[in-house]
Structures are given as C-alpha cells and as structure tokens.
Enzyme design. Sequence first.
Site, PDB file in Angstrom:
ATOM      1  CD  GLU A 164      -3.076  -1.359   2.093  1.00 37.50           C
ATOM      2  OE1 GLU A 164      -3.107  -0.534   3.145  1.00 37.50           O
ATOM      3  OE2 GLU A 164      -3.998  -1.883   1.841  1.00 37.50           O
ATOM      4  CD  GLU A 197      -4.876 -10.734  -6.097  1.00 36.78           C
ATOM      5  OE1 GLU A 197      -4.215  -9.793  -5.719  1.00 36.78           O
ATOM      6  OE2 GLU A 197      -6.078 -11.040  -6.188  1.00 36.78           O
ATOM      7  CB  CYS A 205      -6.100  -8.900  -9.499  1.00 40.26           C
ATOM      8  SG  CYS A 205      -5.196  -7.907  -8.498  1.00 40.26           S
TER       9      CYS A 205
END
Length: 128
Positions: free
Chosen positions: A46, A57, A89
């Site tokens: 993050e 992923e 993703c």
Amino acid sequence: MDQDYSKLTRQAIEARQASYAPYSNFKVGAALLAKDGTIFTGCNVENASYGLCICAERAAICKAVSEGQREFEAIAVSAVPLATPCGACRQFIVEFGKDITVISVNAENPDETRTWKSSELIPENFEL
Ligand code: THU
C-alpha cells in the site's frame, strides 16, 4: 479441486506475512505457479497515496514476468476472510491465459478454498 494445490495455498499464506497494508490493515498474499514449476510469491503493497496500492496478485505476476516467465498454471490468493481477486487483478491474470486456475484461500483456515478458471472470473475480458 482435481489438482492438489495445497503447497501453493501454503505459500500464498506465507507470502501474506510480508504484506505492507498500514492503511487498510487487509493483508493479502499470492503464490503464482509457472508451467515449469517455479513459484513466485507476492503481497499487497500500500501507499499513503491510496490509488498507488498494488495487489498481491499483480505483485506476484510482475515478479514472474520480469524474470522471463509468461506461462502460468495457477495462482493462489490468501486473505482473512477469503477474498476473490479484484477486477483489475482478474484482467491482469487473464492477460496470461483463460485457463489459469485461481484459488482463494482463507489464511486462517487453509481448508476453506474457492477455485475458478481465470476466464470464469472475468468473462468478456478486454483484449486489444
Ligand atoms: N487487495 C489485494 O491485494 N488483492 C485483491 O485482489 C483485492 C485487494 C489489497 C489491496 C489493498 O491493499 C487491500 O487489499 C484492501 O483493498
């Protein structure tokens, strides 16, 4: 699941330990199995500028592709509770094949899993 992906789900759970998620506190791990048997792991990363957050992923796929791998059999994703891959993703996974097995696993209860094919998760994916 016909195939035993328990090693892959274990690795996804382990990879979650490295998750950097100080803003959401939602930790995610991923383990990507290349067709030659190599496993690449990833976690979410993050950022204070929220839009820059990278999912587990995509972190795993970027590691693999940047090391020359483009052929994948399966990807396992771990979270608590079990989470299905986000839309971005899904598009990222299907870029490398419609037949990739996607397994979501509850990191605190590895017996709880859900499994799909990449094309099931994103029917009518964008293609150029
Ligand atoms: N996240 C993933 O890592 N993978 C997904 O498929 C969904 C969401 C992360 C992004 C963010 O760091 C946190 O989970 C909460 O959205």
